[in-house]
Design a protein around this motif. Structure first.
Motif, PDB file in Angstrom:
ATOM      1  N   ALA A  91      11.632   5.293   7.091  1.00  0.00           N
ATOM      2  CA  ALA A  91      12.891   5.300   7.838  1.00  0.00           C
ATOM      3  C   ALA A  91      12.614   5.080   9.316  1.00  0.00           C
ATOM      4  O   ALA A  91      11.601   5.540   9.848  1.00  0.00           O
ATOM      5  N   ILE A  92      13.516   4.368   9.975  1.00  0.00           N
ATOM      6  CA  ILE A  92      13.440   4.165  11.425  1.00  0.00           C
ATOM      7  C   ILE A  92      14.518   5.027  12.067  1.00  0.00           C
ATOM      8  O   ILE A  92      15.682   4.977  11.665  1.00  0.00           O
TER       9      ILE A  92
ATOM     10  N   TYR B 131       7.475   8.362   7.347  1.00  0.00           N
ATOM     11  CA  TYR B 131       7.177   8.010   5.960  1.00  0.00           C
ATOM     12  C   TYR B 131       7.119   9.272   5.110  1.00  0.00           C
ATOM     13  O   TYR B 131       6.292  10.152   5.338  1.00  0.00           O
ATOM     14  N   GLY B 132       8.020   9.371   4.144  1.00  0.00           N
ATOM     15  CA  GLY B 132       7.945  10.412   3.130  1.00  0.00           C
ATOM     16  C   GLY B 132       8.310  11.816   3.557  1.00  0.00           C
ATOM     17  O   GLY B 132       8.495  12.688   2.722  1.00  0.00           O
ATOM     18  N   ASP B 133       8.387  12.080   4.843  1.00  0.00           N
ATOM     19  CA  ASP B 133       8.722  13.411   5.335  1.00  0.00           C
ATOM     20  C   ASP B 133       9.199  13.276   6.773  1.00  0.00           C
ATOM     21  O   ASP B 133       8.667  12.472   7.540  1.00  0.00           O
ATOM     22  N   TRP B 134      10.160  14.087   7.127  1.00  0.00           N
ATOM     23  CA  TRP B 134      10.727  14.020   8.476  1.00  0.00           C
ATOM     24  C   TRP B 134       9.662  14.200   9.550  1.00  0.00           C
ATOM     25  O   TRP B 134       9.741  13.633  10.632  1.00  0.00           O
TER      26      TRP B 134
ATOM     27  N   ASP C 176       0.798  -1.228   0.000  1.00  0.00           N
ATOM     28  CA  ASP C 176       0.000   0.000   0.000  1.00  0.00           C
ATOM     29  C   ASP C 176       0.829   1.276   0.000  1.00  0.00           C
ATOM     30  O   ASP C 176       0.330   2.330  -0.388  1.00  0.00           O
ATOM     31  N   VAL C 177       2.063   1.204   0.470  1.00  0.00           N
ATOM     32  CA  VAL C 177       2.945   2.373   0.455  1.00  0.00           C
ATOM     33  C   VAL C 177       4.319   1.945  -0.037  1.00  0.00           C
ATOM     34  O   VAL C 177       4.660   0.758  -0.020  1.00  0.00           O
ATOM     35  N   ASP C 178       5.102   2.912  -0.466  1.00  0.00           N
ATOM     36  CA  ASP C 178       6.469   2.639  -0.922  1.00  0.00           C
ATOM     37  C   ASP C 178       7.368   2.529   0.308  1.00  0.00           C
ATOM     38  O   ASP C 178       7.729   3.532   0.920  1.00  0.00           O
ATOM     39  N   VAL C 179       7.715   1.309   0.681  1.00  0.00           N
ATOM     40  CA  VAL C 179       8.481   1.116   1.911  1.00  0.00           C
ATOM     41  C   VAL C 179       9.897   1.672   1.808  1.00  0.00           C
ATOM     42  O   VAL C 179      10.581   1.835   2.820  1.00  0.00           O
ATOM     43  N   SER C 180      10.338   1.987   0.586  1.00  0.00           N
ATOM     44  CA  SER C 180      11.661   2.617   0.463  1.00  0.00           C
ATOM     45  C   SER C 180      11.632   4.048   0.999  1.00  0.00           C
ATOM     46  O   SER C 180      12.677   4.662   1.210  1.00  0.00           O
ATOM     47  N   ASP C 181      10.426   4.585   1.218  1.00  0.00           N
ATOM     48  CA  ASP C 181      10.279   5.929   1.778  1.00  0.00           C
ATOM     49  C   ASP C 181      10.066   5.899   3.287  1.00  0.00           C
ATOM     50  O   ASP C 181       9.700   6.903   3.890  1.00  0.00           O
TER      51      ASP C 181
ATOM     52  N   ARG D 112      -3.431   4.472   6.477  1.00  0.00           N
ATOM     53  CA  ARG D 112      -4.128   5.759   6.446  1.00  0.00           C
ATOM     54  C   ARG D 112      -3.313   6.848   7.134  1.00  0.00           C
ATOM     55  O   ARG D 112      -3.297   8.003   6.700  1.00  0.00           O
ATOM     56  N   SER D 113      -2.626   6.481   8.211  1.00  0.00           N
ATOM     57  CA  SER D 113      -1.790   7.449   8.912  1.00  0.00           C
ATOM     58  C   SER D 113      -0.611   7.879   8.048  1.00  0.00           C
ATOM     59  O   SER D 113      -0.245   9.057   8.022  1.00  0.00           O
ATOM     60  N   CYS D 114      -0.018   6.934   7.335  1.00  0.00           N
ATOM     61  CA  CYS D 114       1.085   7.263   6.422  1.00  0.00           C
ATOM     62  C   CYS D 114       0.656   8.313   5.403  1.00  0.00           C
ATOM     63  O   CYS D 114       1.369   9.290   5.146  1.00  0.00           O
ATOM     64  N   LYS D 115      -0.524   8.114   4.827  1.00  0.00           N
ATOM     65  CA  LYS D 115      -0.973   8.937   3.707  1.00  0.00           C
ATOM     66  C   LYS D 115      -1.647  10.235   4.144  1.00  0.00           C
ATOM     67  O   LYS D 115      -1.651  11.220   3.390  1.00  0.00           O
TER      68      LYS D 115
END
Length: 284
Positions: A49-50, A62-65, A42-47, A128-131
Motif C-alpha cells: 500500500a502507498i 508491505y503486509g503490516d502497517w 518476489d512478493v505479493d504486490v497486492s499486500d 529483503r526489506s519487505c520480508k
C-alpha cells in the motif's frame, strides 16, 4: 494495491491516507509502476500500500502497517528515496555506492543514490526489506562498522569504495592483492608521529621491517607516500608474522586506511586508525 479489508491492516490505515496508483501523475506514476514491476516476482504486490502519512513524503508498506520498507519524495526540490535497513541487509550494503547518499548509517531508513527510473537497482534490498519485518536471517543483529574491527568481507567492500576516490589506492590495486588479515588492524603509536595527522580514508601506507629496532627486532613500521613514518603494527597482532614473512621475502605489503576515526571514550580523544593489510599476489 492493498485493500482495506486485509486483516493485518485492521484499523491502522485510513481511507484518506491510501493513495491509488491511478491517482499518481507523471514521473511518480511511472516510478510506482516500475516499483511494483520490480517486486512482483518476489512478493505479493497486492499486500503493498502507498500512504500519505505526512506532507514531506509518501510511505510504502508491505503486509503490516508498521512495515514501511520504502519512503520516497517527488517535488520541486527533486526526488529522493529511502529503504528501511535491517542488520543483515546493512552487512551487505554498508559500503555500497547505491547508498552513498546516506551519511548516517545508524538511521533506520537509508537514502539511496539513484534516479526514479533506476529503482530496479534496489531490487535485492527492497525484497529483503519487505520480508525482514516478519523474521529471517536479515533480522539478526550484527556488528556495526563503528566497532573496533570489521569482518573481512566488509573490509573488501570498503577498499573497493575508497578506490573510487583515492588515486594512490587505485594505483596499488592495479596489481592483484590479497588481504593478509581476517579483520582490520589498529595503527599503533600514531600519536607520536605527526605525519599520521595527514592520513585520510583511502591513504596507502608501506610496511617496513625495522630489524634494527632496539625495542622489537620484529617491529613493522608504516610509512606514508612521503616516506614519513606514521606508526607501527601492534606488537602482538595476529597478522604480524604473515606481514614479516611477506616483507622479508621481497613481497610489498601495503596498509590501507579504511576508517580514520576518533575514540571519544577516554578523557583525551585519541585517534583510532583502522587499517586493512594487503599483499601483492606472487606471479604464477
Amino acid at each position: 494495491m492493498c485493500s482495506l479489508d486485509k486483516s493485518y491492516m485492521g484499523n491502522r490505515i485510513y481511507p484518506k491516507q491510501l493513495i491509488k496508483l491511478d491517482e499518481l501523475q507523471g514521473n511518480e506514476n511511472a516510478f510506482c509502476t516500475k516499483l511494483f514491476e520490480t517486486l512482483k516476482n518476489d512478493v505479493d504486490v497486492s499486500d503493498i500500500a502507498i500512504e500519505q502519512r505526512c506532507a514531506d513524503y509518501r510511505t510504502v508498506v508491505y503486509g503490516d502497517w508498521n512495515n514501511d520498507f520504502l519512503r520516497y519524495h517527488f517535488g520541486d526540490d527533486g526526488f529522493w528515496i529511502s529503504v528501511r535497513m535491517y542488520p543483515g541487509i546493512i552487512a551487505d550494503y554498508e559500503f555500497s555506492p547505491l547508498f552513498r547518499a546516506q551519511a548516517n548509517k545508524r538511521q533506520l531508513h537509508w537514502r539511496a543514490s539513484i534516479e526514479p527510473n533506476e529503482i530496479g537497482k534496489l531490487h535485492d534490498a527492497l525484497v529483503r526489506s519487505c520480508k525482514a519485518f516478519f523474521g529471517g536471517p536479515d533480522c539478526k543483529k550484527q556488528k556495526s562498522s563503528t566497532d573496533a574491527e570489521l569482518p573481512k568481507r566488509r573490509m573488501t567492500m570498503r577498499i573497493k569504495e575508497l578506490a573510487e576516490t583515492s588515486s594512490d589506492l587505485t594505483e596499488v590495486l592495479k596489481d592483484r592483492y590479497t588481504l593478509l588479515s581476517q579483520r582490520d588492524v589498529i595503527l599503533a603509536g600514531s600519536n607520536y608521529h605527526p605525519a599520521s595527522e595527514k592520513l585520510r580514508d583511502g591513504s596507502v601506507l608501506t610496511c617496513v621491517h625495522e630489524k634494527d629496532n632496539p625495542y622489537d627486532a620484529d617491529a613493522v613500521a608504516l610509512f606514508d607516500m612521503n616516506q614519513e613514518i606514521v606508526g607501527y603494527l601492534p606488537k602482538n597482532n595476529k597478522s604480524k608474522n604473515a606481514v614479516l614473512k611477506a616483507v622479508d621475502s621481497g613481497m610489498p605489503v601495503k596498509a590501507v586506511v579504511i576508517n580514520n576515526g576518533t575514540d571519544g571514550g577516554t578523557r583525551r580523544k585519541r585517534k583510532r586508525i583502522h587499517l586493512a593489510l594487503v599483499c601483492r599476489e606472487p606471479n604464477k
